[in-house]
Design a protein around this motif. Sequence first.
Motif: not given
Length: 466
Positions: A8, A13, A350-352, A354, A425, A428-429
């Motif tokens: 990580r 992330s 990944r979180r970044e 979207g 969305e 999340p993810g």
Amino acid sequence: MGGGRKRRRRDGSEAPAIHPRNRYAAAAPDFASLASLYPSFAPFVSVSRGGRASIDFTDFAATRELTRVLLLHDHGVNWWIPDGQLCPTVPNRSNYIHWIEDLLSSDLIPPISSSNKTVRGFDIGTGANCIYPLLGASLLGWSFVGSDVTDVALEWAKKNVESNPQLAALVEIRNANKMSCSSESEAVDGEAARENTSKPVDGVLRSKPSILLGVVKDSESFDFCMCNPPFFESIEEAGLNPKTSCGGTAEEMVCPGGEQAFITRIIEDSVSLKNSFRWFTSMVGRKSNLKILVSKVREAGVSVVKTTEFVQGQTARWGLAWSFIAPRKMVIRSSTPGKANYSFMLQGLRREYGAFQVLKSAESFFHASNLSCKTDSSLFSIDVTLSDEQAQAAMLHDESGSVEGNSTKLHSGVTGTSFRISVFEQMPGTLLVRGSLLNKALSGIFSSTFSQLEDTLKMEFLSKAR
């Protein structure tokens, strides 16, 4: 060095994992087992009190012997390099090969017309180690031209190819200096000669070696080129990493202006050879340079740009790919039955990444496909409109009815937005990408386009999620 351990970043992330098709993705090389099988490797292996076997990566002899053993044990390849030459790590170099395999298998860029069934690559600066041609040929049966400019590199690259008769027919080693000289006029004035001379590096005045222009023959075509460029501007800068000893000569490691200048020259050459390569690619050592180089590639007028991040142990490396060839035409028979709505999921992002990032990538896809689109960022949607010519091209592939009749029908039915892409969305993810047909006359091209969009987005975002 390999293995399935997940790392990580500082921001929490997940860092990119080793390529899933990499032989070492499931488990790193077993040094203890290799030492028992290859006595020449055993002196370099030490075992901790806990029973963990390791080698000293700051010892050039150890890293070279590890590379030799891995190539022989896992790939059936005989290999050696003299002292001081750049010693590659096999798991890391395999990542680059598999990424190119992904680019080719994505079918985003169609094969060039003169391509045969055997994939053909061009390795810029193959080095004495000749690692990419040897891996590509042994893993995937690809053929290669490997170029270089120094006598030692050319001599040992040829020796490494000749030491493997099963691969010799697939790999050609080419002297870039000789090819360039033979392609140029013998009458070169002093000013032109001065323009082809670099600034001094470490006190030595070096002439700019040829990269692609003059080295690629007029009649040749390739599926891709690849390059592990000289990353540094000086030998001092190259020696700043005390944790490894991979060797490397000044020609392999150093270039005036560093990797940015070297890759810029590849980009410049690619403009002249845009129809000779399906994909141009290069490894990049600094993320700051990657952003600059992506801008330069776009300025060159390419149709597609792709990037990725490679797992290189503790060292980050990136891949840059571009093509001037138009993506596959989004045209299939308009009479093909099609649904009015399609959708697919992007999971494990990944979180970044979207909805906005996916929306912008979809927008780039349509622009690269020469389709007019209007993006509404507030609604996370894109309205796509076909021109009369594009819509008529779809009707030309309709096997039922005459072109004339279809043309009249088409003109009266394609005004306005053709279809809409929306991104939602779910959690999340996880994102849902939905396509809605707004003009029933274009169900065929809508189905084809949406399928291509799905392949493109999954390749871009799901590969980053690994």
